[in-house]
Motif scaffolding. Structure first.
Motif, PDB file in Angstrom:
ATOM      1  N   PRO A 170       0.692  -1.317   0.499  1.00  0.00           N
ATOM      2  CA  PRO A 170      -0.225  -0.042  -0.234  1.00  0.00           C
ATOM      3  C   PRO A 170       1.046   1.672   0.165  1.00  0.00           C
ATOM      4  O   PRO A 170       0.489   2.495   0.424  1.00  0.00           O
ATOM      5  N   CYS A 171       2.550   0.948   0.730  1.00  0.00           N
ATOM      6  CA  CYS A 171       3.053   1.741   0.455  1.00  0.00           C
ATOM      7  C   CYS A 171       3.902   2.521  -0.790  1.00  0.00           C
ATOM      8  O   CYS A 171       4.696   2.855  -0.702  1.00  0.00           O
ATOM      9  N   THR A 172       3.523   2.015  -1.313  1.00  0.00           N
ATOM     10  CA  THR A 172       4.374   2.407  -3.147  1.00  0.00           C
ATOM     11  C   THR A 172       4.534   3.001  -3.129  1.00  0.00           C
ATOM     12  O   THR A 172       3.429   4.074  -2.913  1.00  0.00           O
ATOM     13  N   PRO A 173       5.324   3.314  -3.751  1.00  0.00           N
ATOM     14  CA  PRO A 173       6.293   4.567  -3.833  1.00  0.00           C
ATOM     15  C   PRO A 173       5.928   5.515  -4.818  1.00  0.00           C
ATOM     16  O   PRO A 173       5.749   5.403  -6.604  1.00  0.00           O
ATOM     17  N   LYS A 174       5.171   6.292  -4.973  1.00  0.00           N
ATOM     18  CA  LYS A 174       3.927   7.648  -5.860  1.00  0.00           C
ATOM     19  C   LYS A 174       4.985   7.713  -7.402  1.00  0.00           C
ATOM     20  O   LYS A 174       4.922   8.074  -7.943  1.00  0.00           O
TER      21      LYS A 174
END
Ligand SMILES: O=C(O)CCC(=O)C(=O)O
Ligand SMILES: [Fe+2]
Length: 352
Positions: free
Chosen positions: A62-66
């Protein structure tokens, strides 16, 4: 060299480039396809081609770096390719593939010819089928194999030497299939689309074909091309390079050399991803230069939608702001091939 007789391509293609290079044969047209004007070359090394860490853009996180997704998107919109690291295939395994490929091509011709293809056939060891008249021949040899789905494999073309070749290729196929899953999802997320939307277009039985390219040395690299300028007809292509540069991508009418990175796979969009993304991702024109000092090996795996499956721009990418620019097509790779043999692009046939 001037005045060398133009032999029919069928005649020339009966001999491997590697043999001509070893015999020190004089270069002939249609291998000669450039005027030797070195000034025209653009050797700029393109460190601008983004390097994407696929382990950072895997969907379950869920923390995939934008920023990584943004970098992926902008790379595919401008260059049409990126260098993938963090793809899950250890460098030691990539080295194994490179080693087996090299060992295969370095064997005596007799051994390689056990896997020879006919001039008009696609699969096996040799050169591409005879192109249309007037088209150049590539200064390279290749071994082309269908690798997935398994029932498409024609083992008679799969080298038995080096001994580990078949097993390593089987293993590589399974690993590349996983890379296509992560990559397709990451690309969809980079466009804020449902993560499986590209995978659904390709289908579960999407095809993987491996092309082992062997670029022999050439005394006059300025007169030939290892591989002529083209765009791929695949969905997208995953290229493993060795440490010798040669692959170039065309951007803004200039050729940029793709840097080599021993642990990376170059992911390059084919025409079908340009169609599926309604023109947002670019399918870049690319070519391979010849080299006078070192031979070069690459392994390209083409990832192509299931045969007979209709593909077209995904719903989320066609709206009031962005008109549909491509229509639905099927078996595009076959259409592409007909144009490729004439030295032309095929994308216009899919224009809406
Ligand atoms: O050799 C390379 O790096 C590229 C090969 C390629 O473009 C192809 O096989 O379509
Ligand atoms: Fe290509």
């Amino acid at each position: 060299m001037a005045g060398a007789p133009v032999l029919p391509a069928e005649v020339l293609l009966a001999k491997r480039v590697q043999e001509m290079a070893l015999d020190g044969e004089e270069l002939k047209p249609p291998y000669i396809c450039r005027d030797g004007d070195k000034a025209e070359e653009n050797f700029a090394l393109s460190f601008e081609i983004p390097v994407i860490d696929l382990s950072l853009v895997s969907s379950s996180d869920p923390c995939t770096p934008k920023e990584e997704l943004q970098k992926l998107k902008s790379g595919l919109c401008s260059w049409g390719c990126f260098q993938a690291v963090g793809h899950g295939i250890p460098k030691s395994f990539l080295d194994k593939i490179r080693k087996d490929a090299k060992e295969f091509f370095e064997q005596p011709m007799e051994e390689k010819k056990k896997y020879a293809k006919g001039v008009e056939e696609f699969e096996g060891y040799g050169a591409d089928p005879v192109p249309e008249e007037g088209q150049p021949l590539d200064w390279s040899d290749r071994l082309f194999l269908d690798v997935y789905p398994e029932d498409r494999r024609k083992l008679k073309f799969w080298p038995e030497n080096p001994e580990s070749f078949r097993e390593v290729l089987e293993d590589y196929t399974a690993k590349i299939k996983m890379v296509t899953e992560i990559t397709s999802k990451a690309m969809a997320m980079s466009l804020s689309l449902e993560e499986k939307c590209f995978l659904d277009q390709f289908g579960e039985q999407a095809v993987l074909q491996a092309r082992f390219n062997y670029y022999s040395r050439c005394q006059r690299p300025d007169l030939v091309l290892g591989l002529k300028a083209h765009a791929d007809g695949s969905g997208y292509t995953i290229i493993l390079q060795d440490e010798v540069q040669g692959l170039q991508v065309l951007k803004d009418d200039k050729w940029f050399t793709v840097p080599t990175m021993s642990d990376a796979l170059l992911v390059l969009m084919g025409d079908q991803m340009e169609i599926i993304t309604n023109g947002i991702f670019k399918s870049p024109v690319h070519r391979v230069l010849a080299n006078s000092e070192r031979e070069r090996i690459s392994v390209a795996v083409f990832y192509t939608p299931e045969p007979k499956r209709e593909i077209g721009p995904v719903d989320g990418l066609v709206n009031e702001e962005k008109q549909r620019i491509f229509k639905k097509v099927k078996d595009y790779a076959d259409i592409h091939w007909g144009y490729y043999q004439q030295g032309k692009r095929a994308l216009h046939v899919a224009k809406a």
